[in-house]
Design a protein around this motif. Structure first.
Motif, PDB file in Angstrom:
ATOM      1  N   GLY A 214       0.820  -1.216   0.000  1.00  0.00           N
ATOM      2  CA  GLY A 214       0.000   0.000   0.000  1.00  0.00           C
ATOM      3  C   GLY A 214       0.840   1.246   0.000  1.00  0.00           C
ATOM      4  N   SER A 215       0.252   2.353  -0.396  1.00  0.00           N
ATOM      5  CA  SER A 215       1.086   3.544  -0.514  1.00  0.00           C
ATOM      6  C   SER A 215       1.101   4.407   0.740  1.00  0.00           C
ATOM      7  N   LYS A 216       0.247   4.097   1.714  1.00  0.00           N
ATOM      8  CA  LYS A 216       0.438   4.773   2.999  1.00  0.00           C
ATOM      9  C   LYS A 216       1.796   4.360   3.552  1.00  0.00           C
ATOM     10  N   CYS A 217       2.041   3.039   3.510  1.00  0.00           N
ATOM     11  CA  CYS A 217       3.320   2.514   3.999  1.00  0.00           C
ATOM     12  C   CYS A 217       4.481   3.101   3.199  1.00  0.00           C
TER      13      CYS A 217
ATOM     14  N   TYR B 173      -2.854  15.181   2.950  1.00  0.00           N
ATOM     15  CA  TYR B 173      -2.993  13.808   3.449  1.00  0.00           C
ATOM     16  C   TYR B 173      -2.048  13.716   4.656  1.00  0.00           C
TER      17      TYR B 173
ATOM     18  N   TYR C 280       2.019  12.428   5.127  1.00  0.00           N
ATOM     19  CA  TYR C 280       3.262  13.113   4.751  1.00  0.00           C
ATOM     20  C   TYR C 280       3.775  13.950   5.924  1.00  0.00           C
TER      21      TYR C 280
ATOM     22  N   CYS D 164       0.242  15.613  -4.482  1.00  0.00           N
ATOM     23  CA  CYS D 164      -0.815  14.611  -4.577  1.00  0.00           C
ATOM     24  C   CYS D 164      -1.883  15.111  -5.537  1.00  0.00           C
TER      25      CYS D 164
ATOM     26  N   ASN E 297      -6.233  14.532  -2.396  1.00  0.00           N
ATOM     27  CA  ASN E 297      -6.997  14.293  -1.186  1.00  0.00           C
ATOM     28  C   ASN E 297      -6.455  15.302  -0.177  1.00  0.00           C
TER      29      ASN E 297
ATOM     30  N   ASP F 242       2.072  11.436  -5.356  1.00  0.00           N
ATOM     31  CA  ASP F 242       1.057  10.474  -4.929  1.00  0.00           C
ATOM     32  C   ASP F 242      -0.099  10.506  -5.919  1.00  0.00           C
TER      33      ASP F 242
ATOM     34  N   ALA G 187      -2.662   8.239  -6.013  1.00  0.00           N
ATOM     35  CA  ALA G 187      -3.609   7.228  -5.509  1.00  0.00           C
ATOM     36  C   ALA G 187      -4.979   7.305  -6.189  1.00  0.00           C
ATOM     37  N   TYR G 188      -5.331   8.490  -6.688  1.00  0.00           N
ATOM     38  CA  TYR G 188      -6.673   8.671  -7.254  1.00  0.00           C
ATOM     39  C   TYR G 188      -6.671   8.845  -8.765  1.00  0.00           C
TER      40      TYR G 188
ATOM     41  N   SER H  14      -1.690   3.016  -5.909  1.00  0.00           N
ATOM     42  CA  SER H  14      -2.303   2.047  -5.001  1.00  0.00           C
ATOM     43  C   SER H  14      -3.502   1.380  -5.659  1.00  0.00           C
TER      44      SER H  14
ATOM     45  N   SER I   1      -5.831   0.475  -3.788  1.00  0.00           N
ATOM     46  CA  SER I   1      -6.861   0.707  -2.760  1.00  0.00           C
ATOM     47  C   SER I   1      -8.102   1.391  -3.314  1.00  0.00           C
ATOM     48  N   LYS I   2      -7.939   2.590  -3.837  1.00  0.00           N
ATOM     49  CA  LYS I   2      -9.089   3.343  -4.334  1.00  0.00           C
ATOM     50  C   LYS I   2      -9.403   2.913  -5.760  1.00  0.00           C
TER      51      LYS I   2
ATOM     52  N   ARG J  95      -4.823  -4.824   0.439  1.00  0.00           N
ATOM     53  CA  ARG J  95      -3.494  -4.253   0.551  1.00  0.00           C
ATOM     54  C   ARG J  95      -2.563  -4.544  -0.617  1.00  0.00           C
TER      55      ARG J  95
END
Ligand SMILES: *Cc1c(COP(=O)(O)O)cnc(C)c1O
Length: 411
Positions: free
Chosen positions: A107-110, A132, A135, A183, A187, A215, A217-218, A246, A248-249, A257
């Protein structure tokens, strides 16, 4: 006694979401009959699509037989998944990558947090405001900052306000920075950067020997043609940017994950003595030492997202969320709200009416419409006076929430 990392004590103690939960439970206890609709969280609600689920199951079944069992995989992820991402996620954008530049992760939070392992503490870091929170907080945790001031800014970090005036695309930092978090789609604001704006960032990073941590992610939620999906669509970016993505979304993997980080071979940092050193090599070394790869069935499932069938099904869900976003954005605009985002991202960033604070608006929305959102001020000082509504959710809830808001505020 063992000394702790005191930097953790500088962090605001998990303030935003616990405080939201506290206010919701206080309200529901006092109003048990109220049907509360939650448009606050940034989590998907639709299940995994059939093609992904099928591959996931097959991956699990393979683990059940000696002949097809998988133990430790490569720390960087299986080559076939990296190749699929290169071919299906990047090639169509005109971006050429090698599988060795794609690092599969959980995952990209990690990843956005872990990446700090490979950079010296002396680097100056610039982050957006609102942002977010990962960071900001991970930089505080490693000790890059001093204490937080009254406004909510940490000493030593460079904040880039994203405001209506600059179209939520921050201005370049006034002081020299070494790492820049961007990002897009963003977000919490739901806004995007144009190709020209991103070219500005890449040129800035190249001119200032900075690295962009992008980032994306979206990116799968972008609906308008011409909006960049990747920083690598921008000329010169391979010399100055890494990108986080990611599943995720994109494909509902928040509870499964899987994510990835792209580190081009051209990307260099400098050693203490001023020699260039490959960031790809460093990240590879970091992952090999501290990470043991994503589980085999999960990587099978992730690859299936990019099969023809998987992508068609995945796209349908993204379209479903984006129709939710349209309903929210148009409904609230009709009710007289000023709305941003919601066109290329599953978030609507609205301006609170009559200069209300974000938290006052939260309370009013909860008490009068039974609708929960996220106060913009929770994402940073420049988020004050704004409010985030998420398009993740079931259609009837979204329609009902918008109806209630219209009845309350619509003229
Ligand atoms: C949800 C989200 C991610 C994805 O995190 P995962 O750890 O991959 O689930 C990354 N960045 C932003 C800005 C997000 O909102």
């Amino acid at each position: 006694m063992a000394r702790i990392n005191d930097n953790y004590l500088k962090l605001q103690a998990g303030y935003l979401f616990p405080e939201i939960s506290r206010r919701i439970s206080e309200f529901t206890q006092a109003n048990p009959e109220a049907n509360v609709i939650r448009l606050g969280i940034g989590d998907v609600t639709r299940p995994l699509v059939p093609a992904v689920l099928k591959a996931f199951h097959e991956g699990v079944d393979e683990m059940a037989a000696v002949e097809t069992f998988h133990g430790y995989g490569p720390e960087q992820g299986y080559d076939w998944l990296a190749q699929t991402i290169v071919d299906k996620a990047y090639k169509p954008l005109g971006v050429d990558l090698k599988p060795s530049e794609v690092f599969i992760s959980d995952g990209s939070k990690c990843d956005t947090g872990n990446i700090l392992d490979i950079f010296d503490l002396g680097n100056k870091v610039a982050i957006g405001d609102p942002v977010y929170p990962v960071y900001n907080d991970t930089n505080v945790m490693v000790g890059r900052s001093g204490e937080m001031d009254d406004q909510g800014y940490y000493e030593g970090l460079v904040y880039m306000p994203c405001t209506e005036e600059n179209g939520f695309n921050p201005e370049f930092p006034k002081e020299k920075v070494d790492l820049i978090y961007l990002c897009f789609p963003n977000n919490p604001t739901g806004t995007v950067a144009t190709k020209e704006q991103l070219q500005g960032w890449v040129d800035y990073a190249l001119a200032n020997d900075a690295i962009i941590l992008f980032d994306a992610a979206y990116e799968a939620y972008i609906t308008e043609a011409g909006v960049p999906h990747s920083i690598y669509e921008i000329e010169g970016s391979k010399q100055c940017a890494m990108e986080f993505r990611s599943f995720s979304k994109t494909a509902g993997f928040t509870g499964v994950r899987c994510g990835l980080t792209v580190v081009p071979e051209e990307l260099m940092g400098t050693t203490a003595t001023g020699e260039k050193y490959s960031i790809n090599k460093l990240w590879n070394r970091r992952q090999c030492t501290k990470f043991n790869g994503v589980s085999y069935p999960v990587q099978k499932a992730a690859a299936a997202v990019y099969s023809d069938e998987g992508w068609a099904q995945t796209k349908e869900i993204i379209d479903f969320y984006m129709e939710n976003a349209r309903i929210i954005r148009e409904g609230l605009t009709t009710a007289g709200f000023q709305c941003f985002g919601g066109i290329n991202a599953p978030y609507i960033w609205l301006k609170t009416p009559a200069g209300m604070t974000s938290w006052d608006f939260f309370d009013k929305l909860l008490n009068e419409c039974f609708v929960v959102g996220t106060p913009g001020s929770g994402f940073g000082p420049s988020g004050e006076g704004y409010f985030r509504l998420s398009a993740f959710g079931e259609r009837d809830n979204i329609v009902k929430a918008v109806q209630r808001i219209k009845e309350k505020w619509g003229k």
